[in-house]
Scaffold this motif. Structure first.
Motif, short mmCIF file in Angstrom:
data_model
loop_
_atom_site.label_atom_id
_atom_site.label_comp_id
_atom_site.label_asym_id
_atom_site.label_seq_id
_atom_site.Cartn_x
_atom_site.Cartn_y
_atom_site.Cartn_z
N PHE A 3 11.27 36.47 63.53
CA PHE A 3 10.67 36.80 65.14
C PHE A 3 10.16 38.23 65.24
CE2 PHE A 3 13.15 32.95 65.75
CZ PHE A 3 12.51 32.35 66.80
N GLY A 4 9.75 38.69 64.17
CA GLY A 4 9.26 40.12 64.39
C GLY A 4 9.98 41.42 64.24
N ALA A 5 11.16 41.09 64.17
CA ALA A 5 11.95 42.49 63.85
C ALA A 5 11.99 42.99 62.49
CB ALA A 5 13.53 42.22 64.60
N LEU A 6 11.13 43.41 62.08
CA LEU A 6 10.96 43.68 60.58
C LEU A 6 11.94 44.75 60.05
CD1 LEU A 6 7.12 43.48 60.17
CD2 LEU A 6 8.67 41.63 60.17
N GLN A 7 12.20 45.94 60.63
CA GLN A 7 12.99 46.80 60.21
C GLN A 7 14.46 46.29 60.22
OE1 GLN A 7 12.25 49.84 58.80
NE2 GLN A 7 14.34 49.80 58.19
N GLU A 8 14.80 45.68 61.33
CA GLU A 8 16.14 45.10 61.40
C GLU A 8 16.41 44.16 60.37
OE1 GLU A 8 14.12 45.42 63.92
OE2 GLU A 8 15.09 46.55 65.54
N ALA A 9 15.24 43.37 59.97
CA ALA A 9 15.48 42.36 58.86
C ALA A 9 15.71 43.11 57.24
CB ALA A 9 14.25 41.42 58.77
N ASP B 59 16.87 45.97 57.29
CA ASP B 59 18.41 46.60 57.22
C ASP B 59 19.33 45.64 56.79
OD1 ASP B 59 17.18 49.01 57.96
OD2 ASP B 59 17.85 48.84 60.01
N CYS B 60 19.05 44.25 57.47
CA CYS B 60 20.16 43.17 57.30
C CYS B 60 20.01 42.73 55.77
CB CYS B 60 19.48 42.01 58.10
SG CYS B 60 20.31 40.39 57.76
N LEU B 61 19.06 42.96 55.23
CA LEU B 61 18.77 42.23 53.68
C LEU B 61 19.71 43.50 52.91
CD1 LEU B 61 15.19 41.05 53.06
CD2 LEU B 61 17.53 39.70 52.83
N LYS B 62 19.63 44.76 53.27
CA LYS B 62 20.35 45.71 52.56
C LYS B 62 21.70 45.56 52.54
CE LYS B 62 16.57 49.29 53.01
NZ LYS B 62 16.26 50.42 53.75
N GLU B 63 22.13 45.25 53.86
CA GLU B 63 23.57 45.15 54.10
C GLU B 63 24.14 43.95 53.08
OE1 GLU B 63 26.24 43.11 57.67
OE2 GLU B 63 24.55 44.62 58.22
N VAL B 64 23.39 42.88 53.16
CA VAL B 64 23.63 41.70 52.23
C VAL B 64 23.83 42.17 50.68
CG1 VAL B 64 22.82 39.49 51.36
CG2 VAL B 64 22.54 39.90 53.73
N ALA B 65 22.55 42.79 50.34
CA ALA B 65 22.76 43.66 49.11
C ALA B 65 23.97 44.19 48.60
CB ALA B 65 21.58 44.25 48.76
N ARG B 66 24.58 44.88 49.39
CA ARG B 66 25.87 45.80 49.22
C ARG B 66 26.95 44.85 49.02
NH1 ARG B 66 23.22 49.33 53.27
NH2 ARG B 66 24.26 48.33 54.90
N GLU B 67 27.04 43.64 49.71
CA GLU B 67 28.28 42.61 49.68
C GLU B 67 27.88 41.81 48.49
OE1 GLU B 67 28.75 40.74 53.29
OE2 GLU B 67 28.47 42.45 54.71
N HIS B 68 26.89 41.48 48.24
CA HIS B 68 26.60 40.67 47.23
C HIS B 68 25.53 41.09 46.30
CE1 HIS B 68 28.49 37.53 49.73
NE2 HIS B 68 27.73 38.05 50.76
N ASP C 24 19.94 33.81 55.66
CA ASP C 24 19.28 33.02 56.31
C ASP C 24 18.97 33.82 57.88
OD1 ASP C 24 18.90 30.96 54.86
OD2 ASP C 24 20.37 29.76 55.81
N ARG C 25 20.34 34.66 58.06
CA ARG C 25 20.24 35.47 59.37
C ARG C 25 19.14 36.40 59.26
NH1 ARG C 25 25.49 38.29 60.90
NH2 ARG C 25 25.29 39.18 58.81
N CYS C 26 18.91 37.20 58.18
CA CYS C 26 18.02 38.29 57.78
C CYS C 26 16.35 37.44 58.00
CB CYS C 26 18.15 38.63 56.72
SG CYS C 26 19.62 39.70 56.29
N ARG C 27 16.35 36.28 57.50
CA ARG C 27 15.08 35.45 57.73
C ARG C 27 14.65 35.42 59.24
NH1 ARG C 27 13.91 30.12 57.51
NH2 ARG C 27 16.15 29.82 56.68
N PHE C 28 15.55 34.94 59.87
CA PHE C 28 15.30 34.76 61.29
C PHE C 28 14.99 35.67 61.89
CE2 PHE C 28 18.78 31.16 60.84
CZ PHE C 28 18.03 30.48 60.15
N ILE C 29 15.66 36.89 61.76
CA ILE C 29 15.36 38.15 62.33
C ILE C 29 13.98 38.61 62.00
CG2 ILE C 29 16.03 40.49 62.50
CD1 ILE C 29 18.98 39.78 62.07
N GLN D 258 13.29 36.87 50.51
CA GLN D 258 13.01 37.33 51.97
C GLN D 258 12.54 38.69 51.86
OE1 GLN D 258 13.22 35.15 54.15
NE2 GLN D 258 13.91 33.83 52.51
N GLN D 259 12.67 39.60 50.53
CA GLN D 259 12.04 40.60 50.48
C GLN D 259 10.47 40.70 50.30
OE1 GLN D 259 14.31 42.48 47.06
NE2 GLN D 259 15.74 43.10 48.33
N LEU D 260 10.10 39.57 49.59
CA LEU D 260 8.64 39.23 49.49
C LEU D 260 8.09 38.87 50.62
CD1 LEU D 260 8.35 37.28 46.21
CD2 LEU D 260 7.02 39.25 46.94
N ARG D 261 8.76 38.04 51.54
CA ARG D 261 8.08 37.49 52.91
C ARG D 261 8.07 38.85 53.55
NH1 ARG D 261 11.69 32.19 54.22
NH2 ARG D 261 10.45 30.85 53.05
#
Length: 195
Positions: A44-50, A52-61, A36-41, A70-73
């Motif tokens: 609001f237009g911060a695509l690269q940050e989003a 990066d956020c998804l990559k971080e989630v993928a490292r943990e889960h 959800d945090r990645c989706r919110f980011i 979210q990757q599709l979005r």
């Protein structure tokens, strides 16, 4: 998470991030709030940050359909539809309406229409009469594919029918009309009504 979602829907990014971070702190091993945090980011237009956020989630889960969504979005926002079909193939439980939509976005509208005919044959009947429309996005998707393949008259009839059939739908919710009326009026060329 619900509070974060409500704040996000109210365009309060700071509030949404605070609430989702609070949810993550309460359940640090939980993946949904992190996605959800990645989706919110990204919302609001911060695509690269989003990304990066998804990559971080993928490292943990392990990568889930929630992450793939979210990757599709993000790919949609960037206009990168060509790789979306391969990502759809990785879904554990794919949405049957997603593939034809992405085929149309990739210029394969005739192939998309063939799939739509099997998913919703009632949207191809003539006359449409009182054909119910449960999910407004579906008649929009079918009409777009019709327009792309030269069926402008058929698409116009479907759009007008869809507007009538979904007029009583709420604006949100599982079977809400979301922006379907705005999209339908735009596709009909009636920009004042769309606005």
């Amino acid at each position: 998470r619900m509070r974060a979602e409500l704040l996000y829907q109210q365009a309060d990014l700071v509030g949404a991030l605070r609430a989702v971070n609070h949810a993550i702190a309460r359940e640090p091993a939980g993946e949904p709030a992190k996605v959800d945090r990645c989706r919110f980011i990204g919302g609001f237009g911060a695509l690269q940050e989003a990304e990066d956020c998804l990559k971080e989630v993928a490292r943990e889960h392990s990568v889930s359909d929630r992450q793939r969504t979210q990757q599709l979005r993000l790919r949609n926002v960037r206009g990168d539809f060509s790789t979306s079909l391969s990502l759809l193939d990785a879904f554990a439980q794919p949405d049957p309406w997603a593939r034809p939509a992405y085929l149309a976005l990739n210029g394969q509208a005739a192939e998309a229409l063939a799939i739509y005919r099997t998913l919703a044959p009632e949207l191809f009947k003539q006359p449409l009469g009182s054909t119910p429309i449960a999910f407004p996005a579906q008649y929009i998707d079918v009409a777009i594919a019709m327009q792309m393949t030269g069926g402008k008259d058929q698409a116009e009839k479907l759009l007008r029918h869809g507007l009538r059939m979904t007029a009583s739908h709420p604006f949100s919710g599982t079977v809400g009309r979301y922006w379907s009326d705005v999209t339908a009026y735009t596709l009909l060329g009636d920009l004042p009504k769309a606005c």
